[in-house]
Motif scaffolding. Structure first.
Motif, PDB file in Angstrom:
ATOM      1  N   ASP A  81       0.843  -1.204   0.000  1.00 32.55           N
ATOM      2  CA  ASP A  81       0.000   0.000   0.000  1.00 32.55           C
ATOM      3  C   ASP A  81       0.878   1.254   0.000  1.00 32.55           C
ATOM      4  O   ASP A  81       0.613   2.204  -0.753  1.00 32.55           O
ATOM      5  CB  ASP A  81      -0.917   0.011   1.222  1.00 32.55           C
ATOM      6  N   HIS A  82       1.903   1.252   0.837  1.00 40.01           N
ATOM      7  CA  HIS A  82       2.782   2.417   0.909  1.00 40.01           C
ATOM      8  C   HIS A  82       3.609   2.578  -0.369  1.00 40.01           C
ATOM      9  O   HIS A  82       3.854   3.700  -0.826  1.00 40.01           O
ATOM     10  CB  HIS A  82       3.695   2.310   2.128  1.00 40.01           C
ATOM     11  N   LEU A  83       4.020   1.457  -0.963  1.00 40.41           N
ATOM     12  CA  LEU A  83       4.747   1.509  -2.232  1.00 40.41           C
ATOM     13  C   LEU A  83       3.890   2.152  -3.315  1.00 40.41           C
ATOM     14  O   LEU A  83       4.345   3.061  -4.033  1.00 40.41           O
ATOM     15  CB  LEU A  83       5.156   0.096  -2.658  1.00 40.41           C
ATOM     16  N   HIS A  84       2.660   1.720  -3.436  1.00 39.64           N
ATOM     17  CA  HIS A  84       1.784   2.230  -4.490  1.00 39.64           C
ATOM     18  C   HIS A  84       1.428   3.693  -4.249  1.00 39.64           C
ATOM     19  O   HIS A  84       1.347   4.483  -5.206  1.00 39.64           O
ATOM     20  CB  HIS A  84       0.523   1.376  -4.578  1.00 39.64           C
ATOM     21  N   ASP A  85       1.243   4.068  -2.986  1.00 45.46           N
ATOM     22  CA  ASP A  85       0.970   5.480  -2.670  1.00 45.46           C
ATOM     23  C   ASP A  85       2.139   6.361  -3.097  1.00 45.46           C
ATOM     24  O   ASP A  85       1.948   7.436  -3.687  1.00 45.46           O
ATOM     25  CB  ASP A  85       0.704   5.656  -1.175  1.00 45.46           C
ATOM     26  N   TYR A  86       3.350   5.904  -2.791  1.00 46.49           N
ATOM     27  CA  TYR A  86       4.536   6.684  -3.152  1.00 46.49           C
ATOM     28  C   TYR A  86       4.691   6.773  -4.670  1.00 46.49           C
ATOM     29  O   TYR A  86       4.973   7.844  -5.224  1.00 46.49           O
ATOM     30  CB  TYR A  86       5.790   6.066  -2.538  1.00 46.49           C
ATOM     31  N   ALA A  87       4.485   5.657  -5.360  1.00 45.51           N
ATOM     32  CA  ALA A  87       4.631   5.647  -6.820  1.00 45.51           C
ATOM     33  C   ALA A  87       3.610   6.574  -7.472  1.00 45.51           C
ATOM     34  O   ALA A  87       3.938   7.311  -8.415  1.00 45.51           O
ATOM     35  CB  ALA A  87       4.480   4.225  -7.349  1.00 45.51           C
ATOM     36  N   ARG A  88       2.373   6.576  -6.972  1.00 43.47           N
ATOM     37  CA  ARG A  88       1.357   7.480  -7.529  1.00 43.47           C
ATOM     38  C   ARG A  88       1.717   8.938  -7.258  1.00 43.47           C
ATOM     39  O   ARG A  88       1.543   9.805  -8.112  1.00 43.47           O
ATOM     40  CB  ARG A  88      -0.019   7.151  -6.928  1.00 43.47           C
ATOM     41  N   GLN A  89       2.225   9.188  -6.057  1.00 44.12           N
ATOM     42  CA  GLN A  89       2.561  10.559  -5.682  1.00 44.12           C
ATOM     43  C   GLN A  89       3.634  11.148  -6.599  1.00 44.12           C
ATOM     44  O   GLN A  89       3.562  12.310  -6.998  1.00 44.12           O
ATOM     45  CB  GLN A  89       3.032  10.590  -4.227  1.00 44.12           C
ATOM     46  N   TRP A  90       4.648  10.329  -6.933  1.00 44.66           N
ATOM     47  CA  TRP A  90       5.801  10.849  -7.669  1.00 44.66           C
ATOM     48  C   TRP A  90       5.764  10.571  -9.167  1.00 44.66           C
ATOM     49  O   TRP A  90       6.375  11.315  -9.949  1.00 44.66           O
ATOM     50  CB  TRP A  90       7.087  10.280  -7.067  1.00 44.66           C
ATOM     51  N   TYR A  91       5.063   9.529  -9.589  1.00 48.69           N
ATOM     52  CA  TYR A  91       5.091   9.173 -11.008  1.00 48.69           C
ATOM     53  C   TYR A  91       3.713   9.154 -11.647  1.00 48.69           C
ATOM     54  O   TYR A  91       3.598   8.950 -12.856  1.00 48.69           O
ATOM     55  CB  TYR A  91       5.773   7.807 -11.193  1.00 48.69           C
ATOM     56  N   GLY A  92       2.654   9.360 -10.848  1.00 44.56           N
ATOM     57  CA  GLY A  92       1.316   9.448 -11.392  1.00 44.56           C
ATOM     58  C   GLY A  92       0.713   8.093 -11.707  1.00 44.56           C
ATOM     59  O   GLY A  92       1.374   7.051 -11.646  1.00 44.56           O
ATOM     60  N   ASP A  93      -0.574   8.114 -12.073  1.00 41.49           N
ATOM     61  CA  ASP A  93      -1.273   6.873 -12.389  1.00 41.49           C
ATOM     62  C   ASP A  93      -0.948   6.378 -13.789  1.00 41.49           C
ATOM     63  O   ASP A  93      -1.219   5.223 -14.120  1.00 41.49           O
ATOM     64  CB  ASP A  93      -2.790   7.083 -12.268  1.00 41.49           C
ATOM     65  N   SER A  94      -0.370   7.246 -14.620  1.00 40.07           N
ATOM     66  CA  SER A  94      -0.052   6.857 -15.994  1.00 40.07           C
ATOM     67  C   SER A  94       1.460   6.838 -16.196  1.00 40.07           C
ATOM     68  O   SER A  94       1.987   7.448 -17.123  1.00 40.07           O
ATOM     69  CB  SER A  94      -0.704   7.826 -16.987  1.00 40.07           C
ATOM     70  N   ALA A  95       2.166   6.139 -15.310  1.00 39.42           N
ATOM     71  CA  ALA A  95       3.626   6.054 -15.398  1.00 39.42           C
ATOM     72  C   ALA A  95       4.031   5.282 -16.644  1.00 39.42           C
ATOM     73  O   ALA A  95       3.257   4.504 -17.199  1.00 39.42           O
ATOM     74  CB  ALA A  95       4.182   5.362 -14.153  1.00 39.42           C
ATOM     75  N   THR A  96       5.255   5.528 -17.101  1.00 43.60           N
ATOM     76  CA  THR A  96       5.754   4.821 -18.271  1.00 43.60           C
ATOM     77  C   THR A  96       5.821   3.325 -17.983  1.00 43.60           C
ATOM     78  O   THR A  96       5.834   2.885 -16.837  1.00 43.60           O
ATOM     79  CB  THR A  96       7.158   5.326 -18.646  1.00 43.60           C
ATOM     80  N   THR A  97       5.889   2.535 -19.055  1.00 48.10           N
ATOM     81  CA  THR A  97       5.954   1.082 -18.908  1.00 48.10           C
ATOM     82  C   THR A  97       7.173   0.662 -18.088  1.00 48.10           C
ATOM     83  O   THR A  97       7.085  -0.232 -17.237  1.00 48.10           O
ATOM     84  CB  THR A  97       6.010   0.413 -20.291  1.00 48.10           C
ATOM     85  N   SER A  98       8.323   1.331 -18.333  1.00 48.09           N
ATOM     86  CA  SER A  98       9.536   0.955 -17.607  1.00 48.09           C
ATOM     87  C   SER A  98       9.390   1.234 -16.118  1.00 48.09           C
ATOM     88  O   SER A  98       9.852   0.447 -15.281  1.00 48.09           O
ATOM     89  CB  SER A  98      10.749   1.706 -18.173  1.00 48.09           C
ATOM     90  N   VAL A  99       8.719   2.342 -15.758  1.00 50.25           N
ATOM     91  CA  VAL A  99       8.494   2.634 -14.347  1.00 50.25           C
ATOM     92  C   VAL A  99       7.547   1.599 -13.743  1.00 50.25           C
ATOM     93  O   VAL A  99       7.777   1.101 -12.634  1.00 50.25           O
ATOM     94  CB  VAL A  99       7.933   4.061 -14.163  1.00 50.25           C
ATOM     95  N   ALA A 100       6.498   1.255 -14.462  1.00 45.81           N
ATOM     96  CA  ALA A 100       5.546   0.253 -13.968  1.00 45.81           C
ATOM     97  C   ALA A 100       6.226  -1.095 -13.738  1.00 45.81           C
ATOM     98  O   ALA A 100       5.938  -1.790 -12.754  1.00 45.81           O
ATOM     99  CB  ALA A 100       4.394   0.100 -14.960  1.00 45.81           C
ATOM    100  N   LEU A 101       7.151  -1.448 -14.626  1.00 44.42           N
ATOM    101  CA  LEU A 101       7.881  -2.704 -14.455  1.00 44.42           C
ATOM    102  C   LEU A 101       8.752  -2.668 -13.199  1.00 44.42           C
ATOM    103  O   LEU A 101       8.867  -3.667 -12.480  1.00 44.42           O
ATOM    104  CB  LEU A 101       8.737  -2.978 -15.687  1.00 44.42           C
TER     105      LEU A 101
END
Length: 284
Positions: A81-101
C-alpha cells in the motif's frame, strides 16, 4: 581555492565516502557544488528504484498499523500500500511502462522483506524509529583538534528489543552485499576502511534517542535483494580495534578537508560523475 575546506563546519555521512573515494571529486561536489547533468529518460535510475523501496519501508516504519501483529501477509499488504501510494505521488497513475515494471520488481522484493520483518517481530524486535535525522540541532558530530564538525545523516531505521534492552541501527540496501564487504578492503598493509557509514552511525548514536553504550549497539544492513536468500538483516561484525581504526579515519578525513587536501585519486572511480572534467574517459 582549496583553502575553502577550512570553512567546512558540517559534513554528511555520505560525503565521507566521497572523500575516501577521491578528495578532488569531493571538492567538486561538496565545496564547489558542481553537479552532473541528468539527461536520463523515463526509466528509473538505480537511486530512484532505491527510493521506491526506501520510502515504502519508511512509511511502513512510521505506520502505527505495523504494530498490530507479525502476520507476513498483513505486513506485505501494508508495505505494498505504501509503495503504491509513493509511486502514484511521484510518477502518477499513468507512469511509463519501464516505471511500472520497476514498481512490479519492488513489489516482489517487498514480499521477501515482509517475511523477514515477520520473523524479526517474532524474535522480539520492534521498530523504534524510521527515517530519523540528526545534525546540528541534535548536536551530532565530533570534536577534532579543538573544533567541532557537525555530522549530518538520516538513519533508515532503529530497532529496539524491549526484553533484552538491545538496540540496532539498520540501513536499507537494495543489494545482497553484507556490510563487511562494502566497508572494508584488503591492502598490502592489512585491512582498511573505504566506507565509514556504520561507524559514523555509532558516533551519532547518542543523538538518536538510544539509551545504550554505543559500543553495544548492533550496526547492520537490511539487505533487500532480488534474491530471497539474500534478503535479510546482516548485522556487522567489526571488532573494537577496527572501530577505533574507523574513528581515526573519520578524524583524518576531517583534518584533510580542513587542510585543503583535495588531490585526485590515481585509482579508477566507478560511476564517475566528473569524468569529463578530469578527462578520465578520454583517450590520449
Amino acid at each position: 581555492d582549496s583553502s575553502r575546506g577550512r570553512d567546512v563546519t558540517s559534513i554528511s555521512v555520505t560525503a565521507f565516502s566521497d572523500y575516501l573515494t577521491c578528495p578532488y571529486r569531493f571538492y567538486l561536489r561538496h565545496i564547489l557544488r558542481y553537479r552532473p547533468l541528468d539527461d536520463s529518460g523515463g526509466e528509473l535510475a538505480a537511486n530512484q528504484f532505491g527510493d521506491l523501496i526506501h520510502n515504502a519501508l519508511d512509511r511502513y516504519g512510521n505506520d502505527d498499523a505495523r504494530r498490530v501483529d507479525a502476520d507476513p501477509a498483513k505486513i506485505k499488504s501494508l508495505m505494498l500500500d505504501h509503495l503504491h501510494d509513493y509511486a502514484r505521488q511521484w510518477y502518477g497513475d499513468s507512469a511509463t511502462t519501464s516505471v511500472a515494471l520497476q514498481v512490479a520488481q519492488a513489489e516482489r522484493r517487498l514480499e521477501f522483506v515482509a517475511q523477514r520483518q515477520a520473523e524479526r517481530i517474532a524474535a522480539g524486535w520492534r521498530i523504534k524509529h524510521a527515517e530519523i535525522s540528526a545534525g546540528e540541532q541534535q548536536r551530532s558530530g565530533i570534536e577534532v583538534d579543538g573544533r567541532w564538525m557537525t555530522i549530518n545523516g538520516r538513519i533508515d531505521r532503529i530497532d529496539h528489543h524491549p526484553d533484552s534492552g538491545r538496540w540496532a541501527i539498520l540501513d536499507y540496501k537494495t543489494h545482497g552485499t553484507p556490510p563487511e564487504k562494502t566497508h572494508l578492503k584488503k591492502t598490502k598493509d592489512g585491512i582498511e576502511w573505504h566506507e565509514l557509514q556504520l561507524p559514523l552511525y555509532r558516533i551519532m548514536a547518542p543523538c538518536l534517542g538510544i539509551d545504550a553504550d554505543p559500543k553495544e549497539i548492533e550496526l547492520g544492513y537490511f539487505n533487500i535483494s532480488q534474491k530471497d536468500a539474500e534478503t535479510k538483516i546482516n548485522i556487522s561484525h567489526f571488532d573494537e580495534a577496527l572501530m577505533v581504526q574507523a574513528q581515526a579515519q573519520v578524524v583524518d578525513c576531517i583534518r584533510g578537508i580542513w587542510a585543503g587536501k583535495f588531490e585526485p585519486t590515481s585509482e579508477t572511480v566507478r560511476y564517475d560523475d566528473y569524468d569529463m572534467i578530469l578527462q578520465t574517459g578520454v583517450a590520449n
